[in-house]
Structures are given as structure tokens and as C-alpha cells.
Design a protein around this motif. Sequence first.
Motif, PDB file in Angstrom:
ATOM      1  N   ARG A  95       0.938  -1.056  -0.106  1.00 18.64           N
ATOM      2  CA  ARG A  95       0.053  -0.107   0.112  1.00 18.64           C
ATOM      3  C   ARG A  95       1.131   1.260  -0.017  1.00 18.64           C
ATOM      4  N   ARG A  96       0.290   2.304  -0.263  1.00 14.09           N
ATOM      5  CA  ARG A  96       1.345   3.540  -0.408  1.00 14.09           C
ATOM      6  C   ARG A  96       0.600   4.654   0.165  1.00 14.09           C
ATOM      7  N   PRO A  97       1.360   5.723   0.696  1.00  7.34           N
ATOM      8  CA  PRO A  97       0.535   6.919   1.419  1.00  7.34           C
ATOM      9  C   PRO A  97      -0.270   7.578   0.527  1.00  7.34           C
ATOM     10  N   GLY A  98      -1.102   8.539   0.870  1.00  5.11           N
ATOM     11  CA  GLY A  98      -1.919   9.451   0.137  1.00  5.11           C
ATOM     12  C   GLY A  98      -1.522  10.622  -0.044  1.00  5.11           C
ATOM     13  N   PRO A  99      -1.917  11.303  -1.003  1.00  8.40           N
ATOM     14  CA  PRO A  99      -1.298  12.446  -1.381  1.00  8.40           C
ATOM     15  C   PRO A  99      -1.449  13.812  -0.185  1.00  8.40           C
ATOM     16  N   HIS A 100      -0.094  14.579  -0.189  1.00 12.56           N
ATOM     17  CA  HIS A 100      -0.185  15.422   0.777  1.00 12.56           C
ATOM     18  C   HIS A 100       0.854  16.540   0.286  1.00 12.56           C
ATOM     19  N   ASP A 101       0.408  17.919   0.537  1.00 13.63           N
ATOM     20  CA  ASP A 101       1.299  18.971  -0.052  1.00 13.63           C
ATOM     21  C   ASP A 101       2.243  19.275   1.066  1.00 13.63           C
ATOM     22  N   PHE A 102       3.392  18.789   0.698  1.00 16.20           N
ATOM     23  CA  PHE A 102       4.598  19.311   1.687  1.00 16.20           C
ATOM     24  C   PHE A 102       5.152  20.463   1.658  1.00 16.20           C
ATOM     25  N   SER A 103       4.700  21.189   0.675  1.00 15.21           N
ATOM     26  CA  SER A 103       5.170  22.556   0.515  1.00 15.21           C
ATOM     27  C   SER A 103       4.498  23.548   1.365  1.00 15.21           C
ATOM     28  N   ALA A 104       3.334  23.116   1.879  1.00 19.88           N
ATOM     29  CA  ALA A 104       2.368  24.016   2.572  1.00 19.88           C
ATOM     30  C   ALA A 104       3.256  24.327   4.099  1.00 19.88           C
ATOM     31  N   PRO A 105       3.255  25.665   4.430  1.00 21.56           N
ATOM     32  CA  PRO A 105       3.735  25.971   5.927  1.00 21.56           C
ATOM     33  C   PRO A 105       2.835  25.580   6.876  1.00 21.56           C
ATOM     34  N   VAL A 106       3.413  25.163   8.198  1.00 23.44           N
ATOM     35  CA  VAL A 106       2.789  24.888   9.214  1.00 23.44           C
ATOM     36  C   VAL A 106       2.567  26.132  10.407  1.00 23.44           C
ATOM     37  N   ARG A 107       1.462  26.196  10.750  1.00 25.22           N
ATOM     38  CA  ARG A 107       1.350  27.336  11.675  1.00 25.22           C
ATOM     39  C   ARG A 107       0.646  26.799  12.963  1.00 25.22           C
ATOM     40  N   PHE A 166       4.409  27.406  17.115  1.00 22.12           N
ATOM     41  CA  PHE A 166       5.545  27.635  16.010  1.00 22.12           C
ATOM     42  C   PHE A 166       5.042  27.659  14.724  1.00 22.12           C
ATOM     43  N   GLU A 167       5.787  28.338  14.009  1.00 24.93           N
ATOM     44  CA  GLU A 167       5.478  28.360  12.512  1.00 24.93           C
ATOM     45  C   GLU A 167       6.810  27.862  11.653  1.00 24.93           C
ATOM     46  N   VAL A 168       6.475  27.027  10.516  1.00 26.66           N
ATOM     47  CA  VAL A 168       7.594  26.608   9.873  1.00 26.66           C
ATOM     48  C   VAL A 168       7.359  26.785   8.481  1.00 26.66           C
ATOM     49  N   GLU A 169       8.343  26.743   7.451  1.00 26.22           N
ATOM     50  CA  GLU A 169       7.886  27.340   6.225  1.00 26.22           C
ATOM     51  C   GLU A 169       7.435  26.384   5.194  1.00 26.22           C
ATOM     52  N   ASN A 170       7.689  25.024   5.421  1.00 25.97           N
ATOM     53  CA  ASN A 170       7.149  23.849   4.516  1.00 25.97           C
ATOM     54  C   ASN A 170       7.419  22.688   5.528  1.00 25.97           C
ATOM     55  N   GLN A 171       6.741  21.590   5.217  1.00 25.59           N
ATOM     56  CA  GLN A 171       6.914  20.169   5.802  1.00 25.59           C
ATOM     57  C   GLN A 171       7.946  19.544   4.853  1.00 25.59           C
ATOM     58  N   TYR A 172       8.088  18.109   4.941  1.00 28.59           N
ATOM     59  CA  TYR A 172       9.026  17.519   4.414  1.00 28.59           C
ATOM     60  C   TYR A 172       8.641  16.119   3.469  1.00 28.59           C
ATOM     61  N   CYS A 173       8.264  15.190   3.774  1.00 28.87           N
ATOM     62  CA  CYS A 173       7.992  14.110   2.710  1.00 28.87           C
ATOM     63  C   CYS A 173       6.987  12.762   3.381  1.00 28.87           C
ATOM     64  N   ALA A 174       6.826  12.135   2.525  1.00 34.68           N
ATOM     65  CA  ALA A 174       6.300  10.635   3.071  1.00 34.68           C
ATOM     66  C   ALA A 174       6.915   9.486   2.444  1.00 34.68           C
ATOM     67  N   VAL A 175       8.398   9.857   2.563  1.00 35.07           N
ATOM     68  CA  VAL A 175       9.275   8.781   2.074  1.00 35.07           C
ATOM     69  C   VAL A 175       9.565   7.651   3.057  1.00 35.07           C
ATOM     70  N   CYS A 176       9.581   8.208   4.443  1.00 41.51           N
ATOM     71  CA  CYS A 176       9.783   7.494   5.647  1.00 41.51           C
ATOM     72  C   CYS A 176       8.641   7.001   6.589  1.00 41.51           C
ATOM     73  N   PRO A 177       7.692   6.132   6.132  1.00 46.23           N
ATOM     74  CA  PRO A 177       6.690   5.997   7.071  1.00 46.23           C
ATOM     75  C   PRO A 177       7.007   5.499   8.473  1.00 46.23           C
TER      76      PRO A 177
END
Length: 407
Positions: free
Chosen positions: A109-121, A125-136
Motif C-alpha cells: 500500500r502507498r501513502p495518500g497525497p499531501h502537500d509538503f510545500s505548505a507551511p505549518v502554523r 510555532f511556524e515552519v515554512e514547509n513540511q518534508y515528505c512521506a518517504v519514510c513511514p
Amino acid sequence: MDLAGVHGTSLEPLPLQMGDRAMPHDPATPQDSLAVNSWNEWDPLEEMIVGSADNASFEPTEPGSRPAIRNRPETPFPTGPKSQEAVDLANEELAGLADLLRSQGVTVRRPGPHDFSAPVRTPDFEVENQYCAVCPRDVMITMGNEIIEATMSRRARYFEYQPYRKLVYEYWNSDPRVGWTTAPKPSMADGMYREEFWDWPLEKRHERMHSFEFCVHQDEVVFDAADISRLGRDILVQESMTTNRAGVHWLKRHLEPRGFRVHAVHFPLDFFPSHIDCTFVPVRPGLILTNPDRPLREGEEAMFLRNDWELVDVPEPVLGNHEMPQYCQSSKWLSMNVLSISPTKVVVEEQEKPLQDLMAKLDFEVFTVPFRNVFEYGGSLHCATWDVRRRGTREDYFPDLDYRPLV
Ligand code: ABU
């Protein structure tokens, strides 16, 4: 996150009624039909999540992470989305691993889509973007019949459980014996981190190597799932930059009443420890691959030796630290991040010939896939997977043990 279409979300009656708290399945009874069942790192694999590089971004600089370009630390680390070429190259190798697993009868099975370029607030804290779903593996862990979502330790990974939620709902809805726990989210506020850690000179790291204090303080519960290794009844948890003592305590308090024994383990010569699966890698009952640069803290080997486990050093990786991909933040020991398909079958990275030879000598059937293009996403074969189902039950591989439970 779109959960539409997840079986059972439309308030259909459940096949069985359970109490409020899903209790783990009794590991002594047959488990053939359980949707989620994995008690160790090596039992015959039936269902696996393989990560995806889709929409991956570079990991941002934050209090829990100081990414640097390899051999060019003075050049600013890139920010924002990874190039399509880098994503495609990694995805090709991840697909190759998925194909190999399918050829061995494993449901992938594979992870679902996710926009890792989106910031988190968040309020903290705030962070400018997220990372990836390569390492479940870093985020999700199967503890018998229960899925646990880790707290995570870095801001960019705060929401990294989301690409797996649809799958979790599917498993949870399909079988009322499946437990699901999300560990408490830490604040990840500035005060949670010891930022000066990154600037300590080598001598100071030497001096402090037995304190096991890294970039995260001890006040909040913090752990990444990849600091955990499962050996049946016994669970190892590495204290690291990504897992603190409160994290180990939370795991003890959660798992001990469910019949597990949780052991904190330490590798004092690893000055930047994160994730146990490049350091101490169990591959079948009685056998652990060990990292010759990162010996276990004196005394901690006793439980293995008393119970006739063999600790075998892996050979030097083919690539040196300076030869690893430029954006890769992991060490050369990704070489030993192998994946067990069963107690007799193991997957090793295609170019790691010395390790392949060792595994063959240890009587494994060795499968190889190219995986170097995945390295810049922080992991290799074990990191890039999350086993949801392996055939087997909980066993006690450490009958001779001096274990003191928390309560
Ligand atoms: N994510 C595993 C990295 C471990 C290491 O760099 O050795």
C-alpha cells in the motif's frame, strides 16, 4: 485531508461491538485474519506500506534540525519543493522495492497525497514547509494489533501522519480488534529544544556522551517511531535527538500494561543519534546486526548475551560519509538499513556488496534493489517502509531477563 471513500466512515454498523478502549488481541490465539498484526522486525511479511516522494520538500532549518549540504556546509541549504527529477528518481526506486515485495506475495500500500510545500502554523510555532512521506517508519509503528502514531520531534514533520490516515481508518474500520493510538503531540515551541546543541564542539560532545542530552529537552513527551525496534515481547527504544526520556516513559506506560517490556538503549559514541535502524538491526530471532562505530552502552548488551543472541558487526559501507548524496542528512550507515521479508529473506541495497555477502554467509536469501536516490529523503529500505502485517504472534525471545516495570 480527504477521507471520503474510507470504508466505514459513514457510520455503518460495526461487525462487532467493542468497549470504548480497543484492547490488543490476545497474541496466544490465531491471528490469520487480523488486519493489523506485527510483533517483530522479521516475521513473514504480508502487508507493507512503502513510502512515496510525491510533493516532497527540503527539510527546513528549525530548532530540531540543522540541515547542511554535504561537504559544503557554508552554502545555504535549499528550501521549498524538491526538483521533479529528484522526486522521480526516488519514486522509481520506491516502486522497484514495491515490485520486489509484491513478487514475494506481499500486499503493498502507498501513502495518500499531501502537500509538503505548505507551511505549518500552530499556536506555538511556524515552519515554512513540511518534508515528505518517504519514510513511514519514522512516523507509524505497528505494535502487535495496534497502530501507534509517534509524537514526532521536528516541526516540519508535525503533520506527517496525515498521508497515512486514510489507510489507518481502513484498517481500523475493517477489524474491531485493531487498536489505534496517537501519542500526545508535543508543543514544539522554542523552549522544547536545546538549540545550542548544534554548536557544541566535538570535545564537548565527547565529555557529555554519557548524559544522552541532545537537541530536545526532557519536559515533553517526544519520540519518532524509528527509534523503536520490536523483538516480540521486548521493545527497544533508543534515546536520541528524536526520542527523549519522557518519550521512553510514555512508551513504557502505554505498552507495559499490554504485556510488553520496554528497554531504553544507548549508543554513546553516536553524537547525532536519530533512529535505531542504522545502528542496531534485528533480522531474525537471536541475531542483531550492529554498527561497529556505535557500540551499545556498557552493560546493555547483557540481556542479549544472557539469552544467546548474537551481535554481528556489519562491514564498512561502500560509500563513505563524504560520498553520500549532497542533500542527504543521514550517515553512511544507511547501508545497514536492511528490510526483512522473513527470518530467511532480507533486502539489501544493490551496491552494498560486502553486507550482501555477510547476509548470505549468515544463511539469508539476499534480494537487492537500487535505493541510493532515496537516501536524500532520510532513509533506506527499512526507513521507507511500515509493516502492517507479518505472520506470527508475540513471542518471548528473552526468557532470562532482569526487568523492572515502571509500575
Ligand atoms: N533515518 C536514519 C538515519 C540514521 C543515521 O543517519 O545513521
